[in-house]
Design an enzyme around this catalytic site. Sequence first.
Site, PDB file in Angstrom:
ATOM      1  N   CYS A  67      63.864   4.854  53.287  1.00 17.97           N
ATOM      2  CA  CYS A  67      62.651   5.283  52.603  1.00 17.97           C
ATOM      3  C   CYS A  67      62.437   4.523  51.301  1.00 17.97           C
ATOM      4  O   CYS A  67      63.362   4.299  50.537  1.00 17.97           O
ATOM      5  CB  CYS A  67      62.778   6.772  52.319  1.00 17.97           C
ATOM      6  N   THR A  74      59.571   5.528  49.456  1.00 19.20           N
ATOM      7  CA  THR A  74      58.564   6.356  48.781  1.00 19.20           C
ATOM      8  C   THR A  74      58.931   6.590  47.321  1.00 19.20           C
ATOM      9  O   THR A  74      58.094   6.474  46.427  1.00 19.20           O
ATOM     10  CB  THR A  74      58.405   7.709  49.511  1.00 19.20           C
TER      11      THR A  74
END
Length: 365
Positions: free
Chosen positions: A186, A188
């Site tokens: 990830c 994000t």
Amino acid sequence: MDNMDEQLDFDDVMIIPKNSNVESRRDVIITREYKFKWTDKVIEGNPAIAANMATTGTFEMARELQKHQMFCALHKHYTAEELIQFLEQNKKEFGTNDYIFIGTGLRSADFENLKQVMKTGLCNNICLDAPNGYIQGFVQHLNRLRTLFPKAVIMAGNIVTPDKTVELINNGADIVKVGIGSSAVCRTRTQTGVGRPQLSAVMDCVSAAKRYGGMICSDGGIQKPADYVKAIGANADFVMMGGYLAGYSEAGGELITRFVRTGFVDANGKDIIEERKYKLFYGMASSFAQKQHYDGLPYYRASEGTVFEVPFKGNVSSAIQNLEGGLRSAMTYTGARTLKKFPELVDFYKVKTQLNRMFGYNEKE
Ligand code: 5GP
């Protein structure tokens, strides 16, 4: 509104041992009964569920996990025909498709696929997944699915806050998928600054879900069996894993061979080269995934996922055995004879250090 309360991850806690009369790890039951808010269905299962990522939500993974009453959320890049064929075969082989979730997203093509599969009645479980469960269209789509499939088991996410947990449950979710940013693939958190440490997210959302008759699936951040055990101890009903299951034969992703200089030489002074195998594991929001499954990354989106070459580890049964073994042992340490009882008996210490790294011990092994 800021929230400056301390937020914890799996590595910030350890489970407190308690008086136990559970003598052997063989004596514990590591499945439980699942009852759902929106449907009368009852499933006996273990909380582990493979992530609906292209590399882990595969037919092969589903087959292996089912043998242990564990779940698999199939990725959404299978065609309806492929899914139906698999579900027909799987039902003949295992007698049920209760351990399978059909992965779906917000695109209309996903919806069409899902409708075709659900029409067959072969599978009753849906996993509606969007990286950002906060967008309004997400709740609307969830609501649409609940209306269209009133008796389906619906898992939906991802979110990390109790208010949204309640909203999703009230709009048709049986299980709310909790987790933003805790996967190794990830990006994000680095790209946007948005996210929440997984353990606190789970604990907070669990209390909200319970009040409304819903369940929680902790999604992401499981690096080792202890994290899966802690998530269950924190009352997560399901524990979704991507990275932990990557690198095995049953995972999708290309098998890559590399020739690596070991740094040693043989008797003739020649470099010793070793052949090593790796499997590709990539985030579903990575530009790699966008190229693989769509037409590449649109200009307005940053890549919020990445790609890893994970050492190839053979059959996934060894990973499953480690999950089961870790859970069984933790249950004997806390005196829990059944999985249902386990979270009630789990209390945590908050810790600063987890492991003794004197010999460079790798906690991911
Ligand atoms: P893991 O078990 O690898 O720690 O986490 C798996 C979860 O990470 C998935 O179930 C999904 O929720 C999330 N995920 C998968 N691909 C991506 C991605 O490309 N970006 C982000 N932000 N999350 C991802």
